[in-house]
Design an enzyme around this catalytic site. Structure first.
Site, mmCIF file in Angstrom:
data_model
loop_
_atom_site.group_PDB
_atom_site.id
_atom_site.type_symbol
_atom_site.label_atom_id
_atom_site.label_comp_id
_atom_site.label_asym_id
_atom_site.label_seq_id
_atom_site.Cartn_x
_atom_site.Cartn_y
_atom_site.Cartn_z
ATOM 1 N N SER A 259 48.286 48.811 39.228
ATOM 2 C CA SER A 259 47.716 47.468 39.337
ATOM 3 C C SER A 259 48.307 46.712 40.528
ATOM 4 C CB SER A 259 48.030 46.698 38.053
ATOM 5 O OG SER A 259 47.816 45.317 38.222
ATOM 6 N N TYR B 259 43.081 43.412 43.542
ATOM 7 C CA TYR B 259 42.549 42.063 43.312
ATOM 8 C C TYR B 259 42.378 41.420 44.679
ATOM 9 C CZ TYR B 259 43.483 41.962 38.275
ATOM 10 O OH TYR B 259 43.477 42.190 36.920
ATOM 11 N N THR C 179 38.665 45.413 41.266
ATOM 12 C CA THR C 179 38.328 44.677 40.044
ATOM 13 C C THR C 179 37.429 43.499 40.390
ATOM 14 O OG1 THR C 179 40.396 45.320 38.992
ATOM 15 C CG2 THR C 179 39.277 43.404 38.071
ATOM 16 N N LYS D 50 35.190 48.053 39.291
ATOM 17 C CA LYS D 50 35.574 47.872 37.881
ATOM 18 C C LYS D 50 35.133 46.508 37.342
ATOM 19 C CE LYS D 50 39.782 47.839 35.014
ATOM 20 N NZ LYS D 50 40.073 46.430 34.736
ATOM 21 N N HIS E 186 37.292 44.239 30.758
ATOM 22 C CA HIS E 186 38.708 43.965 30.973
ATOM 23 C C HIS E 186 39.484 43.964 29.649
ATOM 24 C CE1 HIS E 186 41.025 42.591 34.631
ATOM 25 N NE2 HIS E 186 41.947 42.536 33.705
ATOM 26 N N GLY F 136 37.944 50.145 27.670
ATOM 27 C CA GLY F 136 37.804 49.113 26.642
ATOM 28 C C GLY F 136 37.609 49.734 25.276
HETATM 29 C C1 GLV Z 1 45.353 41.535 34.275
HETATM 30 O O1 GLV Z 1 44.659 42.406 34.694
HETATM 31 C C2 GLV Z 1 45.273 41.018 32.977
HETATM 32 O O2 GLV Z 1 44.299 41.331 32.254
HETATM 33 O O3 GLV Z 1 46.179 40.278 32.601
#
Ligand code: GLV
Length: 372
Positions: A87, A110, A136, A232, A256, A288
């Site tokens: 991430s 991000y 994302t 994503k 998410h 998910g």
């Molecule tokens: C980050 O991706 C979160 O969901 O906190």
């Protein structure tokens, strides 16, 4: 507070719960008297061979679940033969994870307002040899998670009496944390302009993430990156078609983990319409609600080429470090293997809708009429 961070969804957590519940409602077709020898779970995701089609999802603050968490999870994934996705909001930096692994991992991006910083993140991922960029699309503003607010979530933790108590009652976690220097956002602190001390993901998101992110930015990022690109956060067939038009290599059907738009449908419930919308034009992945190998099987049957786990590997990591991540993957592998066999298949690449049981739930029989 870090466990709560992983284990929560936005607002009522309705979507978070639906992600799991909707998997449970799908039934498998049991077959018998078929040869079950020589089974294989090996497949590919974006052209990379995977020992089973289950990648580790990008999860923020992984290095707070366990000291050096991203490095340990990446090493476990590498040994297992599945992709690890780092991430942007990780504790260990891209370079640090690269220095402690031997095979390429994937990097999740991000997009911030400061495009120079975004470009530098992309080049750092390239320099580290990352083999895919996971962009994302659904977190330009952060969904509200009540537990994080209640807990005053920050990295490293604050030192109010409540936080001191939390640390004091987790002596093993605390001890390991004293043995590492990795306590903040490794990709950001010391790299982004004006960020010397960043403790809160929510304040950084509010200030820096770019709410104007658009399809033209996707084109710009694709050009900057020049490698395999995964988009994503797709939950809608129209968005899926647009995503396929960008020429990206895969999309991830994802809400998410129920952490963003509470009230959105579960990922598994929209997978069939998305697969139908894009056909063969782009590879479709899903995250998910995947908690078992059976869930992986169901997602593959409904058209996903690959899946991701977030919480399951974080639970393993928090409990036992690297060994825990391997345990989580092992459990899923075993469940997937047994499920595939009992559905009458030997090769996971043969998973398809014919392995699902489509009959409607049994309706209660009418009460018998009184005899006359
Ligand atoms: C980050 O991706 C979160 O969901 O906190």
């Amino acid at each position: 507070m870090f466990f709560d961070y992983a284990d929560s969804g936005a607002w009522t957590e309705g979507t978070y719960k639906a992600n799991e519940a909707d998997f449970a409602a799908i039934k498998l077709r049991q077959r018998v008297l078929v040869d079950m020898t020589n089974r294989s779970l090996q497949s590919t995701m974006i052209g990379e061979t995977v020992s089973m089609p289950v990648a580790l999802a990008p999860t923020g603050l992984t290095g707070m679940q366990h000291a050096d968490g991203e490095i340990l999870a990446a090493q476990a994934a590498e040994a297992f033969g599945v992709p690890f996705t780092l991430s942007t909001m990780s504790i260990c930096s891209i370079e640090d994870v690269a220095a402690h692994t031997t095979k390429p991992f994937w990097f999740q991006l991000y997009v911030m307002k400061d495009r120079t910083f975004v470009a530098s993140l992309i080049s750092r991922a390239k320099a580290a040899g990352c083999s895919a960029l996971v962009l994302t699309l659904d977190l330009q503003i952060l969904g509200q998670r009540h537990k994080d607010i209640r807990n005053g979530l920050s990295a490293p933790p604050k030192f109010t009496p409540k936080h001191v108590w939390q640390v004091a009652t987790r002596p093993f976690w605390a001890w390991e944390m004293t043995q590492t220097k990795r306590h903040s956002f490794g990709n950001i602190v010391g790299h982004a302009k004006g960020v010397g001390d960043l403790s809160s993901l929510s304040s950084w998101t509010a200030e820096q993430f770019d709410p104007r992110l658009s399809w033209s930015d996707v084109a710009w990022i694709k050009e900057q990156w020049g490698g395999k690109l995964i988009l994503k956060g797709i939950m809608d067939p129209e968005d899926a078609r647009r995503a396929a038009d960008t020429g990206a290599d895969a999309i991830i059907v994802s809400n998410h983990g129920g952490r963003q738009l509470d009230g959105a449908p579960s990922s598994i419930s929209v997978l069939p319409e998305i697969v139908q919308a894009v056909g063969d034009s782009i590879e479709v992945h899903l995250d998910g609600g995947i908690r078992s190998g059976q869930d992986v099987m169901k997602a593959l049957c409904l058209g996903a080429k690959g899946t991701y786990i977030g919480r399951p590997f974080l639970y393993g990591l928090g409990a036992y470090g690297k060994r825990g991540v391997t345990m989580a993957l092992d459990i899923i592998r075993k469940e997937l293997d047994i499920t595939m066999a009992l559905c009458g298949k030997r090769d996971i690449r043969e998973a398809g809708p014919d392995l699902l049981h489509h009959r409607l739930p049994v309706v209660e029989a009418e009460p018998a009429r009184p005899s006359q």
